[in-house]
Design an enzyme around this catalytic site. Sequence first.
Site, PDB file in Angstrom:
ATOM      1  CG  HIS A 205     -14.474  -5.427   5.773  1.00  8.93           C
ATOM      2  ND1 HIS A 205     -15.127  -6.557   6.149  1.00  8.93           N
ATOM      3  CD2 HIS A 205     -14.753  -5.258   4.466  1.00  8.93           C
ATOM      4  CE1 HIS A 205     -15.763  -7.062   5.117  1.00  8.93           C
ATOM      5  NE2 HIS A 205     -15.559  -6.291   4.076  1.00  8.93           N
TER       6      HIS A 205
HETATM    7  C1  UD1 Z   1     -13.069  -5.375  -0.343  1.00  4.38           C
HETATM    8  C2  UD1 Z   1     -14.460  -5.443  -0.988  1.00  4.38           C
HETATM    9  C3  UD1 Z   1     -15.467  -5.949   0.031  1.00  4.38           C
HETATM   10  C4  UD1 Z   1     -15.015  -7.251   0.636  1.00  4.38           C
HETATM   11  C5  UD1 Z   1     -13.625  -7.056   1.225  1.00  4.38           C
HETATM   12  C6  UD1 Z   1     -13.076  -8.289   1.855  1.00  4.38           C
HETATM   13  C7  UD1 Z   1     -14.926  -3.762  -2.695  1.00  4.38           C
HETATM   14  C8  UD1 Z   1     -15.716  -2.554  -3.001  1.00  4.38           C
HETATM   15  N1  UD1 Z   1     -14.926  -4.141  -1.414  1.00  4.38           N
HETATM   16  O1  UD1 Z   1     -13.139  -4.393   0.682  1.00  4.38           O
HETATM   17  O2  UD1 Z   1     -16.707  -6.156  -0.621  1.00  4.38           O
HETATM   18  O3  UD1 Z   1     -15.933  -7.641   1.629  1.00  4.38           O
HETATM   19  O4  UD1 Z   1     -12.736  -6.631   0.180  1.00  4.38           O
HETATM   20  O5  UD1 Z   1     -11.912  -7.996   2.573  1.00  4.38           O
HETATM   21  O6  UD1 Z   1     -14.339  -4.358  -3.583  1.00  4.38           O
HETATM   22  N2  UD1 Z   1      -5.536  -3.044   2.331  1.00  4.38           N
HETATM   23  C9  UD1 Z   1      -4.305  -3.461   2.747  1.00  4.38           C
HETATM   24  N3  UD1 Z   1      -3.827  -4.635   2.228  1.00  4.38           N
HETATM   25  C10 UD1 Z   1      -4.528  -5.388   1.335  1.00  4.38           C
HETATM   26  C11 UD1 Z   1      -5.778  -4.943   0.922  1.00  4.38           C
HETATM   27  C12 UD1 Z   1      -6.273  -3.770   1.432  1.00  4.38           C
HETATM   28  O7  UD1 Z   1      -3.651  -2.828   3.548  1.00  4.38           O
HETATM   29  O8  UD1 Z   1      -4.017  -6.455   0.921  1.00  4.38           O
HETATM   30  C13 UD1 Z   1      -6.102  -1.797   2.919  1.00  4.38           C
HETATM   31  C14 UD1 Z   1      -5.748  -0.550   2.135  1.00  4.38           C
HETATM   32  O9  UD1 Z   1      -5.594   0.484   3.019  1.00  4.38           O
HETATM   33  C15 UD1 Z   1      -6.996  -0.329   1.310  1.00  4.38           C
HETATM   34  C16 UD1 Z   1      -8.090  -0.805   2.245  1.00  4.38           C
HETATM   35  O10 UD1 Z   1      -7.514  -1.910   2.959  1.00  4.38           O
HETATM   36  O11 UD1 Z   1      -7.137   0.982   0.915  1.00  4.38           O
HETATM   37  C17 UD1 Z   1      -9.348  -1.248   1.558  1.00  4.38           C
HETATM   38  O12 UD1 Z   1      -9.057  -2.272   0.588  1.00  4.38           O
HETATM   39  P1  UD1 Z   1     -10.065  -2.480  -0.652  1.00  4.38           P
HETATM   40  O13 UD1 Z   1      -9.658  -3.661  -1.431  1.00  4.38           O
HETATM   41  O14 UD1 Z   1     -10.244  -1.218  -1.386  1.00  4.38           O
HETATM   42  O15 UD1 Z   1     -11.450  -2.765   0.046  1.00  4.38           O
HETATM   43  P2  UD1 Z   1     -11.824  -3.739   1.272  1.00  4.38           P
HETATM   44  O16 UD1 Z   1     -12.274  -2.895   2.404  1.00  4.38           O
HETATM   45  O17 UD1 Z   1     -10.778  -4.766   1.521  1.00  4.38           O
END
Ligand code: UD1
Length: 368
Positions: A205
């Site tokens: 990811h």
């Molecule tokens: C975040 C953390 C990362 C961690 C990861 C674990 C930061 C900068 N990054 O990254 O360090 O390793 O979590 O998973 O905080 N989304 C969904 N559903 C959810 C959550 C996210 O669909 O419940 C999708 C959305 O499109 C979102 C994208 O995932 O924009 C990224 O989510 P985000 O929480 O911003 O960062 P992660 O890549 O999950």
Amino acid sequence: MKLINVCGTRPNFMKIAPLMEAYRAFPDIEPVIVHTGQHYDDNMSRLFFDELGIPKADFNLEVGSGSHARQTAEIMTRFEPLLIEHRPDAVLVVGDVNSTIACVLVACKLGIPTLHVEAGLRSFDRTMPEEINRILTDAVSDLLFVSEPSGEANLLKEGRAPEDIHFVGNVMIDTLRRHLDRARQTSVHDRLHVHKGRYGVITLHRPANVDCRDTFDGICEAFKTIQQELPLVFCMHPRTRNRAEEFGLLGKLESLPNLQITAPLGYLEFLHLMAEARAIFTDSGGIQEEATILKVPCLTLRENTERPITLTHGTNTLVGCRTRDLIEACARLAEIRERPHRTPPLWDGQASARIAEVIHQRFAGIQQ
Ligand code: UD1
């Protein structure tokens, strides 16, 4: 003492879970859980609370997704009034995600003591958002709980006082040890039609791997070759799925006969799947540590790691993200499995008990 415990993303939940249990030995500690809502899908959040028996969050800030600035700012804006109203004696944050830095910064500026669990880890790669979060969180935290010796060395080099640093072990491994037997009772292998010891697990990811089409495509090319010999299960993070769709790579992956894509799994099924895998392909931080304890070869699709003990003591190998390097690394799985492994010091399932003890000692006698 009133202690606010912040969590927001999937890897935070298994770090908070054993702490909530450990506090029970200290009736003077009154834990409160604040969920920022950074992760909100059921299988990225609620499932973990259910499986790990975490008490329901007392507050959910429901921030959801956004750019880094927007997400961090939104968490801060929503956390500040909560702190002003509830005035805790301390705020504890875990890991290195945006929820971690956002909440610790708010608490610190309100003069509330701050505690960081998993402090001191450094990849020395400032292109990683998590590295920035780690450096800043440690800089403003009062108490620093460290999971491996490199963390202590890094913090001392950065000028932190030895009395602020507590080497306690790894709370994520507390959770693994507590739940491994239960995990082994899941029927995930039947459900996914894979045979124990004869498949690889993939999680990816990181922006560096999935946000650039060419890099992601090169990784998919490697999996195309690898799945001819080793069936693969790709537990796909929502962010990775979005990118794969956007880049037209989802169809390519779905067409591979020995690679199956699943939605993110719950903690117990995923732990069971890792425990019986021949190899794990990942860019996660925590999985490098879990693989070390499970003694399963872990090929990490990164050039560096903030968890060097998984290289010196465990099964972790940095392979980068180039197609050829990934394929070649697969030829070395037996060698990785057979090299001598040692359990990192204090990864014994008692880290959260040590943390609760330090908190109790430090804050004992506080009057509400
Ligand atoms: C975040 C953390 C990362 C961690 C990861 C674990 C930061 C900068 N990054 O990254 O360090 O390793 O979590 O998973 O905080 N989304 C969904 N559903 C959810 C959550 C996210 O669909 O419940 C999708 C959305 O499109 C979102 C994208 O995932 O924009 C990224 O989510 P985000 O929480 O911003 O960062 P992660 O890549 O999950």
